[in-house]
Structure formats: C-alpha cells, structure tokens
Design a protein around this motif. Structure first.
Motif, PDB file in Angstrom:
ATOM      1  N   ILE A   1       0.869  -1.180   0.000  1.00 28.62           N
ATOM      2  CA  ILE A   1       0.000   0.000   0.000  1.00 28.62           C
ATOM      3  C   ILE A   1       0.904   1.229   0.000  1.00 28.62           C
ATOM      4  CG2 ILE A   1      -1.759   1.304   1.245  1.00 28.62           C
ATOM      5  CD1 ILE A   1      -2.707  -1.286   2.498  1.00 28.62           C
ATOM      6  N   THR A   2       0.693   2.126  -0.965  1.00 35.54           N
ATOM      7  CA  THR A   2       1.515   3.332  -1.074  1.00 35.54           C
ATOM      8  C   THR A   2       0.641   4.569  -0.989  1.00 35.54           C
ATOM      9  OG1 THR A   2       1.383   3.239  -3.493  1.00 35.54           O
ATOM     10  CG2 THR A   2       3.288   2.206  -2.453  1.00 35.54           C
ATOM     11  N   GLY A   3       1.246   5.668  -0.647  1.00 38.94           N
ATOM     12  CA  GLY A   3       0.523   6.934  -0.507  1.00 38.94           C
ATOM     13  C   GLY A   3       0.543   7.370   0.958  1.00 38.94           C
ATOM     14  N   PRO A   4      -0.449   8.175   1.331  1.00 36.68           N
ATOM     15  CA  PRO A   4      -1.625   8.527   0.536  1.00 36.68           C
ATOM     16  C   PRO A   4      -1.418   9.780  -0.301  1.00 36.68           C
ATOM     17  CG  PRO A   4      -1.859   9.406   2.728  1.00 36.68           C
ATOM     18  CD  PRO A   4      -0.535   8.682   2.720  1.00 36.68           C
ATOM     19  N   VAL A   5      -2.379   9.992  -1.204  1.00 39.59           N
ATOM     20  CA  VAL A   5      -2.483  11.249  -1.937  1.00 39.59           C
ATOM     21  C   VAL A   5      -3.669  12.007  -1.344  1.00 39.59           C
ATOM     22  CG1 VAL A   5      -2.917  12.336  -4.157  1.00 39.59           C
ATOM     23  CG2 VAL A   5      -1.543  10.249  -4.028  1.00 39.59           C
ATOM     24  N   THR A   6      -3.407  13.193  -0.818  1.00 36.68           N
ATOM     25  CA  THR A   6      -4.481  13.986  -0.219  1.00 36.68           C
ATOM     26  C   THR A   6      -5.267  14.689  -1.320  1.00 36.68           C
ATOM     27  OG1 THR A   6      -3.175  14.332   1.789  1.00 36.68           O
ATOM     28  CG2 THR A   6      -5.025  15.822   1.409  1.00 36.68           C
ATOM     29  N   ILE A   7      -6.550  14.369  -1.422  1.00 40.78           N
ATOM     30  CA  ILE A   7      -7.407  14.969  -2.450  1.00 40.78           C
ATOM     31  C   ILE A   7      -8.007  16.275  -1.963  1.00 40.78           C
ATOM     32  CG2 ILE A   7      -9.397  14.594  -3.945  1.00 40.78           C
ATOM     33  CD1 ILE A   7      -6.989  12.774  -4.504  1.00 40.78           C
ATOM     34  N   LYS A   8      -8.448  16.286  -0.697  1.00 43.33           N
ATOM     35  CA  LYS A   8      -9.134  17.465  -0.179  1.00 43.33           C
ATOM     36  C   LYS A   8      -9.122  17.420   1.344  1.00 43.33           C
ATOM     37  CE  LYS A   8     -13.481  20.036  -0.723  1.00 43.33           C
ATOM     38  NZ  LYS A   8     -14.847  20.013  -1.309  1.00 43.33           N
ATOM     39  N   THR A   9      -9.261  18.574   1.965  1.00 46.68           N
ATOM     40  CA  THR A   9      -9.429  18.684   3.406  1.00 46.68           C
ATOM     41  C   THR A   9     -10.761  19.354   3.674  1.00 46.68           C
ATOM     42  OG1 THR A   9      -7.039  18.882   3.746  1.00 46.68           O
ATOM     43  CG2 THR A   9      -8.463  19.603   5.542  1.00 46.68           C
ATOM     44  N   SER A  10     -11.691  18.635   4.279  1.00 42.79           N
ATOM     45  CA  SER A  10     -13.028  19.196   4.495  1.00 42.79           C
ATOM     46  C   SER A  10     -13.777  18.352   5.515  1.00 42.79           C
ATOM     47  CB  SER A  10     -13.819  19.242   3.177  1.00 42.79           C
ATOM     48  OG  SER A  10     -14.050  17.922   2.699  1.00 42.79           O
TER      49      SER A  10
ATOM     50  N   PHE B   1       1.135   0.943   6.139  1.00 44.94           N
ATOM     51  CA  PHE B   1       0.710   2.057   5.288  1.00 44.94           C
ATOM     52  C   PHE B   1       0.779   3.325   6.129  1.00 44.94           C
ATOM     53  CE2 PHE B   1      -3.096   0.534   7.312  1.00 44.94           C
ATOM     54  CZ  PHE B   1      -3.876   1.659   7.580  1.00 44.94           C
ATOM     55  N   HIS B   2       0.872   4.461   5.457  1.00 45.47           N
ATOM     56  CA  HIS B   2       1.131   5.738   6.132  1.00 45.47           C
ATOM     57  C   HIS B   2      -0.174   6.396   6.561  1.00 45.47           C
ATOM     58  CE1 HIS B   2       2.950   9.343   7.421  1.00 45.47           C
ATOM     59  NE2 HIS B   2       2.722  10.061   6.340  1.00 45.47           N
ATOM     60  N   ASN B   3      -0.428   6.384   7.874  1.00 47.37           N
ATOM     61  CA  ASN B   3      -1.600   7.053   8.444  1.00 47.37           C
ATOM     62  C   ASN B   3      -1.232   8.517   8.669  1.00 47.37           C
ATOM     63  OD1 ASN B   3      -3.845   7.877   9.871  1.00 47.37           O
ATOM     64  ND2 ASN B   3      -3.829   6.152  11.291  1.00 47.37           N
ATOM     65  N   GLN B   4      -1.283   9.291   7.599  1.00 48.50           N
ATOM     66  CA  GLN B   4      -0.684  10.625   7.602  1.00 48.50           C
ATOM     67  C   GLN B   4      -1.319  11.573   8.617  1.00 48.50           C
ATOM     68  OE1 GLN B   4      -0.371  12.319   3.712  1.00 48.50           O
ATOM     69  NE2 GLN B   4       0.445  14.264   4.413  1.00 48.50           N
ATOM     70  N   TYR B   5      -2.640  11.471   8.796  1.00 43.17           N
ATOM     71  CA  TYR B   5      -3.333  12.413   9.677  1.00 43.17           C
ATOM     72  C   TYR B   5      -3.830  11.746  10.963  1.00 43.17           C
ATOM     73  CZ  TYR B   5      -3.078  15.028   5.339  1.00 43.17           C
ATOM     74  OH  TYR B   5      -2.620  15.654   4.202  1.00 43.17           O
TER      75      TYR B   5
END
Length: 456
Positions: free
Chosen positions: A204-213, A413-417
């Motif tokens: 699993i790679t990424g993530p790519v942030t699409i939006k913040t809302s 996998f990267h739990n970025q937030y």
C-alpha cells in the motif's frame, strides 16, 4: 628626457644671454649665430644662437612620442571597455554553453529512436535553435578563438540539417494511420488488463491527499461499476444524525467544492461504512441492523433488509467507535458486508449479499475480534483487517473466503493524519479511499497477479 632637454636648450640659451649681456658665450659646436650687436665701447649687447637645422629633427621624434602615448592611452581605454563588455557577455556565453549541451542530449535521443519523435518535439527544437542564433554574434565579438566559434556555427548548421531531414522523414507518415495504430495499442493494453486475475495484496503506497473538508469522521466514494465517462463523487459528512448526501460531477469539482446535486435520504445513517454500487447507495439505517439500498436516479428506497444477528449502535464497532458496527463493501467478486454477532462471540463475520435483494448468499465466521479491528476492506474475495485506526496502523490479518483460511500479515501504510474512520477498496481504480481525520485521501495498492494467456 633627452628629447625634451634638446627642445628646451635654445630657450635656456636666450634667457641666459638676455640676463647677462656682459658675458660672451661662444656657440657650441653645431650651433649658429643668427644676430649680434655691440655698443660704442665694443661690448656685446645681444647674441642669438640656434641649433642647426638638422638638430630640429628631434621635434618630430617628440611628436611621435606624444602620438605613441596617446595611442597607448586610447588602447588602455579600449581594453577597459572590452573588459566590461567581456564581463557582460560572459553570462551569454555560459547560457549558450548550457543550451548547446541540452541540444546535444536531445539529438542523441533523436538518433536513438527517430520515429518516436512527435510534432511537439520539432517545435521545441526549433525554438532552441532560435534562441541560439542571437548568441552567435556575442561569441564573434571575442575574436580570441575564431576557430571555436566557427566550429559552433558549423555544428548548428549540421544539426539544423539533421532536424530538417527528420521532419521530412516523419512528415511522410499518415497521421491518421498513426492515430489508428495508437488506438489499436490502447485496445491491446486494455485487453491485457482485462486478463489480470484477482491478486493478493502486496503493498500500500501513498496517501495522496485529495481534499481537506468536513468533520473528523465521514465517508466519500465513487462508483466502481460506473462507466469511464462517469466520474461522480459522493460525500457524507459525520457518522450519525444526518441524511444529506452531496454529489459532485467530477473529482475536480469535488476538489473545488462545486456541488452538482444534494440528496436527502429517507433515513439517517450510522457509521461511515457506506458504499455506492451501480448507481445506488447502500448504508446502515440509524439504530438498527438494517441495510438500505437507495437509488440516486429515482430518489427512492429500492430495498432494505435486516442483517440477522448483527450487532449495531456501538455493540461491535471498529476500534474508533462511531457506530461502525456494519460495514458494506464491494470488490471484483461482488458485494459484501462485514459485522459481528453474539453467536460468533463478537468476532468478525463476512457475508456475501445480493446487491438487488440484499439477501445473504453465503457467510464466513472468522476468529478476529471486531472490536480489535481498526478498519477492513475486501479485495478479490479476501478480507483484509488493520490492527488500528491510529498512527502505526498496518494490515495485520487476511481471511480468504475462497479457501476459508486466514493468515497474519504485515503490510504497513502511512496514516498521515493519525485517525482513519473509513477505508474502502475501489476495484475499478485499484485504490483505497479513506477519510483521515477530516482529510479525503487515496492509497494505491499493489497486487500480485497471474496473467491468463489465450493458451490457458
């Protein structure tokens, strides 16, 4: 200095004779008396002497010296001007050197595969040539290495000839024919992709942030069965006490916040584990174990059915809570629902259901505690469970419905937030959609595939 003394000597002679008239000074050898006078007593009053005509030739040498000094001074000024101009133009030379290196690289690429060059590359190369032409006069001003400048000019001329030859060669192709060849290659690629069988999750790679809302919890998704021209996105903020679904025509509209349509559901939802599948929304009805199928096209409920024995309203949620007891999902093999029951001691239960009637087709009981699961998703009939919804989460457990067996795995996998409240697989995009602490993100997945050939 000798020249200057020779010039001043007659003047000094006149001055001395004028101041001391009583002195009788004979002219030196080579000097001539031009005039003299005596008083009544026979004393010399004034005598004027001058050098011979041949001695005056020193005046010409003096003039030559002055002219030489002037030339030296002018040359010094010219050198200073040339130095300033050299400093000013040095940057142009460096620019030309870099561009020449880049141009050589491009032509090496052209030589490797001429027929792969497209029309856009020609214009780019021509622009580079146009940029080089104004720099040639700058180099020519130096005159210190005319051979190098000439070599540059000849090389540019040769390269221009090669470019023209390539343009003429490719210009002979029929671009309609090339376009058809591209289409055929695209069809072959899609055919090859269609032969990819279900695979095993490897990475699993990424993530790519699409939006913040939105709030900390929510769900967003696309339809895995939609056509390639249908890129609608659906958005459901919060995990309870809401009935509003927002629709966006494209992913770009979603990022820009341009809502195309808003739906008000007949029932509130629980959790964040909803799914859009073949134009309909599937979700868990508030304070129940009922699954609802809602049609976006008709704006009505097409079906609803209770999931027998399934816990609900935080009886068996994921680790983060939020009424996440019942998780509706889909993969390459169809539609699934993940939940827990008292009969299975609160462990995870997997059921495959009919997307039209919501009837359970088959059920598998696992030995993994639902309350210890961070999130889960299905890929090719295998249930993957994460060990946490917080930092350091990883895919820890895999259950195959094909073999009814499980294994413990370790796929980070990267739990970025730092807080995941929704994680669903989209089979068409081969990606995981996630709601990560108020951020809508996408993870890419790598599967191990076996490709079927025509001989299989």
């Amino acid at each position: 200095m000798r020249v200057l003394l020779s010039v001043l000597y007659p003047v000094l002679s006149l001055t001395i004779f004028g101041l001391y008239p009583s002195m009788t000074i004979g002219p030196k050898e080579g000097w001539q008396v031009y005039s003299s006078a005596q008083d009544a007593d026979g004393r010399c009053i004034c005598t004027v002497v001058a050098p011979e005509q041949s001695l005056c030739s020193r005046d010409a040498k003096s003039r030559q010296l002055r002219q030489l000094l002037e030339k030296v001074h002018n040359m010094s000024q010219s050198i200073e001007v040339l130095n300033l101009r050299t400093q000013r133009d040095f940057q142009y030379v460096m620019k030309m050197e870099n561009q020449m290196k880049g141009l050589r690289t491009k032509f090496r690429q052209i030589e490797d595969d001429r027929k792969s060059i497209i029309a856009r590359n020609f214009q780019e190369l021509n622009d580079k040539m146009d940029e080089l032409k104004p720099l040639i006069p700058v180099l020519e001003q130096y005159k210190m290495d005319a051979a190098v400048i000439s070599l540059f000019k000849e090389e540019i001329k040769n390269l221009s000839a090669v470019l023209t030859s390539i343009q003429e060669e490719l210009g002979a192709f029929d671009y309609d024919e090339l376009y058809q060849r591209v289409l055929r290659l695209d069809n072959r690629l899609r055919s090859c992709m269609g032969k990819l069988t279900c695979g095993k999750l490897m990475k699993i790679t990424g993530p790519v942030t699409i939006k913040t809302s939105g709030t900390r919890f929510g769900a967003w998704m696309t339809d895995p069965l939609a056509s390639t021209r249908n890129n609608r996105v659906w958005y459901m903020d919060s995990y309870t006490n809401s009935k509003i679904v927002r629709e966006y025509k494209t992913m770009d509209d979603f990022v820009a916040g341009v809502v195309s349509r808003t739906y008000s559901l007949p029932f509130k939802w629980e959790g964040t584990n909803h799914m859009v599948y073949n134009g309909s929304l599937y979700y868990n009805k508030y304070q129940s174990n009922i699954i609802v199928k809602y049609s976006f096209e008709t704006g009505s409920v097409l079906a609803q059915r209770a999931l027998e024995f399934a816990g609900f309203h935080n009886m068996y949620p994921y680790t983060w809570g939020g009424f996440s007891d019942i998780d509706v999902m889909a993969d390459e093999l169809g539609m699934w629902v993940v939940y827990a029951t008292n009969q299975n001691a609160g462990n995870v239960v997997v059921s495959q259901i009919d997307p039209d009637t919501l009837h359970v087709l088959k059920t598998w009981n696992t030995e993994y505690s639902k309350r210890n699961a961070g999130e889960s998703f299905m890929i090719c009939g295998t249930l993957y469970i994460t060990n946490s919804h917080l930092s350091g989460a990883k895919v820890y457990y895999a259950y195959s419905t094909k073999t009814s067996t499980y294994e413990y795995i370790d796929i980070p996998f990267h739990n970025q937030y730092f807080h995941i409240s929704m994680l669903d697989y989209n089979a068409k995009e081969r990606a995981l959609y996630a709601w990560n602490n108020g951020h809508q993100v996408i993870f890419n997945v790598t599967l191990f595939h076996v490709i079927k050939t025509d001989d299989d």
